[in-house]
Design a protein around this motif. Structure first.
Motif, mmCIF file in Angstrom:
data_model
loop_
_atom_site.group_PDB
_atom_site.id
_atom_site.type_symbol
_atom_site.label_atom_id
_atom_site.label_comp_id
_atom_site.label_asym_id
_atom_site.label_seq_id
_atom_site.Cartn_x
_atom_site.Cartn_y
_atom_site.Cartn_z
ATOM 1 N N THR A 27 0.825 -1.202 0.000
ATOM 2 C CA THR A 27 0.000 0.000 0.000
ATOM 3 C C THR A 27 0.865 1.261 0.000
ATOM 4 O O THR A 27 1.770 1.392 0.822
ATOM 5 C CB THR A 27 -0.930 0.026 1.227
ATOM 6 N N THR A 29 0.544 5.768 -0.923
ATOM 7 C CA THR A 29 -0.369 6.884 -1.138
ATOM 8 C C THR A 29 0.341 8.026 -1.843
ATOM 9 O O THR A 29 1.567 8.136 -1.798
ATOM 10 C CB THR A 29 -0.937 7.411 0.194
ATOM 11 N N TYR A 183 -5.014 6.116 -2.777
ATOM 12 C CA TYR A 183 -4.465 4.913 -2.153
ATOM 13 C C TYR A 183 -4.324 3.819 -3.213
ATOM 14 O O TYR A 183 -5.250 3.581 -4.003
ATOM 15 C CB TYR A 183 -5.396 4.417 -1.032
ATOM 16 N N TYR A 188 -6.174 -1.677 -1.172
ATOM 17 C CA TYR A 188 -6.673 -0.544 -1.966
ATOM 18 C C TYR A 188 -6.294 -0.768 -3.437
ATOM 19 O O TYR A 188 -5.326 -0.215 -3.953
ATOM 20 C CB TYR A 188 -6.114 0.771 -1.426
#
Length: 209
Positions: A27, A29, A183, A188
C-alpha cells in the motif's frame, strides 16, 4: 462492446506513478492539492494495442473534507510524456473524460456492469474526512490504437483537465478544499479498467484489425 473485448485492469502504483498489469501488493499513497494540482499514472505498451469502448476508474481516495469532486482524463502520450491528441469536429481532443462527486457515488446495482457504473443520484453520502473511500468513475468511451512505445496516461485532478480549446465547459464550480489522497496496492486495489481489443487475425507481422 465489441464481441472480442478483453477488459483489462491496469493497477495504479502511487510509489512511482505507474500503471501495472499485475496487482500491487504494498500500500502506497500520493496526495494532490484538489484546487490546483493533478496526478498522472502511466503504462508504456510493448506491442501495438487497440483500446475501444468504455473505461472505468476504480479509485480509492480520501479528502480532508466530507466531499470531493474528482476529474479523470485518459490520454495517449509518447514515452516521454508528450500528448498525442486526436481530432473531434476539427478540435484537438486530449482524451476520454470522466468525473464524479464522491458524495453521489451510490450505484444502481441493477443497471451497473463491471465496465459501466450507473449512479442513482438519489441521496448524498458524505465522506469521512481522511478515510479511504472507493469510487467507481465512469469514463466516456473512445477508440484509439497505442503503438509500441507509446503510453497510456491517466490524469486525476480536482478540476477539469481539458484545456479551453475544447467545446465542453472547462469552468466548473467545485466543492473541493484541501488535499486529496489516492491509495494504491494491498487492500486498496485502485485500477483503470480498459477495453483491450485483440486483432481479428494475426500471422507473423501481418495484423488485421
Amino acid at each position: 462492446p465489441l464481441a472480442r473485448t478483453k477488459y483489462t485492469k491496469y493497477f495504479l502504483n502511487a510509489a512511482d506513478r505507474s500503471l501495472n498489469s499485475k496487482a500491487i501488493t504494498e500500500t502506497k499513497t500520493v496526495k494532490y492539492d484538489s484546487q490546483k494540482e493533478d496526478i498522472s499514472f502511466n503504462y508504456t505498451f510493448v506491442n501495438d494495442t487497440e483500446l475501444t469502448g468504455h473505461f472505468k476508474l476504480h479509485l480509492w481516495i480520501s479528502s480532508e473534507t466530507d466531499d470531493a469532486d474528482v476529474f479523470v482524463l485518459v490520454q495517449k502520450t509518447t514515452a516521454t510524456g508528450t500528448l498525442i491528441p486526436t481530432t473531434v469536429f476539427g478540435v484537438a481532443d486530449p482524451g476520454a473524460h470522466g468525473q464524479l462527486r464522491a458524495s453521489l457515488r451510490e450505484l444502481d446495482q441493477q443497471k451497473s456492469t463491471d465496465a459501466i457504473p450507473f449512479y442513482t443520484f438519489s441521496k448524498r453520502q458524505p465522506l469521512k474526512a481522511g478515510e479511504p473511500t472507493l469510487l467507481e468513475i465512469e469514463i466516456w468511451p473512445t477508440s484509439r490504437i497505442w503503438h509500441a512505445g507509446e503510453s497510456l496516461q491517466v490524469n486525476i485532478a480536482g478540476r477539469p483537465i481539458r484545456d479551453k480549446s475544447w467545446f465542453l465547459p472547462t469552468e466548473v464550480e467545485s466543492i473541493n478544499q484541501g488535499m486529496h489522497t489516492i491509495y494504491t496496492g494491498g487492500d486498496y486495489d485502485s485500477y483503470l479498467l480498459a477495453p483491450v481489443i485483440p486483432p481479428k487475425y494475426t500471422s507473423g507481422k501481418f495484423v488485421v484489425r
